[in-house]
Design a protein around this motif. Sequence first.
Motif, PDB file in Angstrom:
ATOM      1  N   ASP A   1       0.841  -1.186   0.000  1.00  0.00           N
ATOM      2  CA  ASP A   1       0.000   0.000   0.000  1.00  0.00           C
ATOM      3  C   ASP A   1       0.883   1.245   0.000  1.00  0.00           C
ATOM      4  N   ASN A   2       0.548   2.192  -0.860  1.00  0.00           N
ATOM      5  CA  ASN A   2       1.450   3.340  -0.986  1.00  0.00           C
ATOM      6  C   ASN A   2       1.436   4.267   0.225  1.00  0.00           C
TER       7      ASN A   2
ATOM      8  N   ASP B   1      -0.527   8.502 -11.507  1.00  0.00           N
ATOM      9  CA  ASP B   1      -1.737   8.332 -12.298  1.00  0.00           C
ATOM     10  C   ASP B   1      -2.699   7.590 -11.364  1.00  0.00           C
TER      11      ASP B   1
ATOM     12  N   SER C   1       1.038  -0.806 -14.257  1.00  0.00           N
ATOM     13  CA  SER C   1       1.847  -1.735 -15.045  1.00  0.00           C
ATOM     14  C   SER C   1       3.304  -1.266 -15.164  1.00  0.00           C
TER      15      SER C   1
ATOM     16  N   LYS D   1      -0.698   3.993 -19.252  1.00  0.00           N
ATOM     17  CA  LYS D   1      -0.366   5.232 -19.963  1.00  0.00           C
ATOM     18  C   LYS D   1       0.655   4.904 -21.051  1.00  0.00           C
TER      19      LYS D   1
ATOM     20  N   GLN E   1       3.468  -0.217  -5.808  1.00  0.00           N
ATOM     21  CA  GLN E   1       2.221  -0.766  -6.333  1.00  0.00           C
ATOM     22  C   GLN E   1       1.641  -1.796  -5.372  1.00  0.00           C
TER      23      GLN E   1
ATOM     24  N   GLU F   1      -2.735  -5.687  -5.852  1.00  0.00           N
ATOM     25  CA  GLU F   1      -4.186  -5.775  -6.063  1.00  0.00           C
ATOM     26  C   GLU F   1      -4.480  -7.003  -6.919  1.00  0.00           C
TER      27      GLU F   1
ATOM     28  N   THR G   1       4.560   1.683 -16.243  1.00  0.00           N
ATOM     29  CA  THR G   1       4.902   2.488 -17.421  1.00  0.00           C
ATOM     30  C   THR G   1       6.036   3.461 -17.096  1.00  0.00           C
TER      31      THR G   1
HETATM   32  C1  LIG Z   1      -4.602   4.187 -13.040  1.00  0.00           C
HETATM   33  S1  LIG Z   1      -3.602   2.940 -12.493  1.00  0.00           S
HETATM   34  C2  LIG Z   1      -1.983   3.451 -12.934  1.00  0.00           C
HETATM   35  C3  LIG Z   1      -1.603   2.982 -14.285  1.00  0.00           C
HETATM   36  C4  LIG Z   1      -0.178   3.276 -14.648  1.00  0.00           C
HETATM   37  N1  LIG Z   1       0.067   4.680 -14.829  1.00  0.00           N
HETATM   38  C5  LIG Z   1       0.221   2.536 -15.907  1.00  0.00           C
HETATM   39  O1  LIG Z   1       0.560   3.173 -16.889  1.00  0.00           O
HETATM   40  O2  LIG Z   1       0.155   1.311 -15.889  1.00  0.00           O
HETATM   41  C6  LIG Z   1      -3.604   3.169 -10.755  1.00  0.00           C
HETATM   42  C7  LIG Z   1      -2.920   2.053 -10.013  1.00  0.00           C
HETATM   43  O3  LIG Z   1      -2.798   2.398  -8.657  1.00  0.00           O
HETATM   44  C8  LIG Z   1      -2.923   1.224  -7.891  1.00  0.00           C
HETATM   45  N2  LIG Z   1      -3.312   1.593  -6.529  1.00  0.00           N
HETATM   46  C9  LIG Z   1      -4.519   1.988  -6.081  1.00  0.00           C
HETATM   47  N3  LIG Z   1      -4.492   2.220  -4.759  1.00  0.00           N
HETATM   48  C10 LIG Z   1      -3.229   1.959  -4.358  1.00  0.00           C
HETATM   49  C11 LIG Z   1      -2.573   2.007  -3.101  1.00  0.00           C
HETATM   50  N4  LIG Z   1      -3.231   2.361  -2.008  1.00  0.00           N
HETATM   51  N5  LIG Z   1      -1.269   1.696  -3.052  1.00  0.00           N
HETATM   52  C12 LIG Z   1      -0.586   1.341  -4.166  1.00  0.00           C
HETATM   53  N6  LIG Z   1      -1.161   1.261  -5.384  1.00  0.00           N
HETATM   54  C13 LIG Z   1      -2.472   1.565  -5.481  1.00  0.00           C
HETATM   55  C14 LIG Z   1      -3.974   0.426  -8.592  1.00  0.00           C
HETATM   56  O4  LIG Z   1      -3.792  -0.944  -8.297  1.00  0.00           O
HETATM   57  C15 LIG Z   1      -3.691   0.739 -10.051  1.00  0.00           C
HETATM   58  O5  LIG Z   1      -2.891  -0.247 -10.622  1.00  0.00           O
END
Ligand SMILES: C[S@@+](CC[C@H](N)C(=O)[O-])C[C@H]1O[C@@H](n2cnc3c(N)ncnc32)[C@H](O)[C@@H]1O
Length: 647
Positions: free
Chosen positions: A105-106, A127, A446, A421, A470, A473, A448
């Motif tokens: 978790d971030n 993102d 992913s 992205k 990341q 999930e 990027t």
């Molecule tokens: C919109 S995506 C990002 C896509 C990325 N920019 C790419 O190009 O692949 C948002 C990501 O944030 C992750 N995420 C959501 N909440 C999070 C958390 N609390 N901690 C870490 N990652 C999280 C989700 O699993 C998701 O993969």
Amino acid sequence: MEKLKMETKDLIRENIEKLAEMFPDVITETRDEKGNLIKAVDFELLKQELSGRVVEGDGERYQLTWPGKKEAMLLTNLPTNRTLRPAKEESMDWEKTGNIYIEGDNLEALIILQESYLNKIKLIYIDPPYNTGKDFIYKDNFKQSREEYLTGSGQVDGDGNRLFQNTESNGRFHSDWLSMIYPRLKLARNLLREDGVIFISIDDNEVHNLRKICDEVFGERNIVGQITVQSNPRGSQASKYMADVHEYLLIYSKNINSFTIIGHIKDKNILSEYSYTYKDGRKFRLLGLRQRGGAWRREHRPNMYFPIYVNPQTGKVSLEKNNEFTVEVLPKRPSGEESRWTWSKKKVLENRELLVGRKVNREGLEDFWDVFRIDFLEDEDGKMKTSKVKTMWIDKEINYQNGRTEIKELFDGLDIFDFPKPTYLVKKILSTLEDSGLILDFFAGSATTAHAVMQLNAEDGGNRKYIMVQLPEPCPKDSEAYRTGLKNISEIGKERIRRAAKKIKEETGTDIDYGFRVFKVDSSNMKDVYYRPDELLQQNLFRMIDNIKEDRTAEDLLIQVMLEWGLELSLPMEKKNIFNKEVHFVAGNSLAACFDEGVSEELVREIAREKPLRAVFRDSSFAGDAARINVEELFKMLSPTTEIKVI
Ligand SMILES: C[S@@+](CC[C@H](N)C(=O)[O-])C[C@H]1O[C@@H](n2cnc3c(N)ncnc32)[C@H](O)[C@@H]1O
């Protein structure tokens, strides 16, 4: 010349400025006795910043607020006993790499990184979930609303934590998203260098809230811009009323006075304007010397209205009329209105060779003389000049479809991640700054960003390093990713980096840093008794039982110690065998650690002779207080500046 103020300094204003640097969020607006808007301190927020519990109070002031804001704020200031555990087997080039991949978790990761990466990050790109009603899941970590959350449909992450989807039917739809993003942004700001910057992708669902919250977290004065990104030129037919074609990038610096943004390389249309060649071989174009944009009238800058004389044979210019310079040119619009030059008389005198007089013919007008300035494509060192970064990005490579295509190419045609992205977008973001420094993405998806960092380093010889964070999930069981063995999104990210590294290496043949060290957010290495010894009835008992969890390795302990001491996770680590005990050295003599039991005097002597800046041992490895004091004495004698600790 600056005029003396003839008054004492406004100390209150200065103090407010100092507070604003530390806590931009507590600065708000109010009116003074004359009704003018002035900056003021929101004392309630300041109290909240300085307190470990929710501070009540509800004054009227200019700010964005929502139910749960104070709880969210509290999260950023709470200490954690979570830690990072190294996962060497999933890493690449562990020994040499400067890149980091954190699984977890971030919010926890950002808290854990606070010591080691305080003021170290050059650029953050995130993102985050846009809060579309389907994309946003969060961990059940806001105590206040636990019951509400429990009624939601729970998923579970790799650690067994329940994850919940934020659907529009949730009465706290925006509040929950804000409570999620707010503490993360606050923690992220701490990690930015003074000249650092954050780029955030977002769309219309939350852009208005995000902008307000960033004004609060980063300070309104630190906004760099808001870019419109044409991500879907055909328009999304899934949008409710109008077909969405764009999303945004919000950009905030940590401190606008320290931050510099590099322009982008000029686009092809502009490049074609540089059709002349100067005597030193440099390409140039001619730009009108007359002011074109705002404040163009003579009365705006009367000193900049003066005649320039042109030699009609050579095009050379002078400020004096004589037999050679016979043609008088005044800064007038073709319509005859008096305008002004963009250069002063002094600048014209000093740079005459960069000015050219030309006869201009325009359709429907009589031929007339005008003055132009030479604008070189490259500076004197041969470096290409750049254009200011634009507020609208419409490059065809930014199309979101390109992100999908790139992933498919890497994963043998499989569609394993929704809406990655395009690397082009992230490369474009990265190229607004110099080509080195630490890049952080804590919604890595992913990965990027990691791909773009490697790609750009390979293209421009840069030395950027990345940290990805990341959540593991889970991928839905019926997804292509799951079927190929990638059970969660962290697995996707790590595998993408491995594949992208291989591809870039094959295609470019460059020798850049393709590796990464993997760490996982986990519970502390220490048993609960370590944190609450007072709960044990007899102190002696504490000494007798081991306070380190049985399944933890020396390397686990080393990383937790490094984090507490503020050492970076990418530092070189070396393991030596000294008198049959394992001793770890970090970055040469920055840290020496021995977690084995039964540390002998001769071993301590040997370690102290290396003169480490810091040394750490396991408390239980000393026979008693006398042995502990003896170690301190040995260090005092052999390496008096070493800081010694035990766990
Ligand atoms: C919109 S995506 C990002 C896509 C990325 N920019 C790419 O190009 O692949 C948002 C990501 O944030 C992750 N995420 C959501 N909440 C999070 C958390 N609390 N901690 C870490 N990652 C999280 C989700 O699993 C998701 O993969």
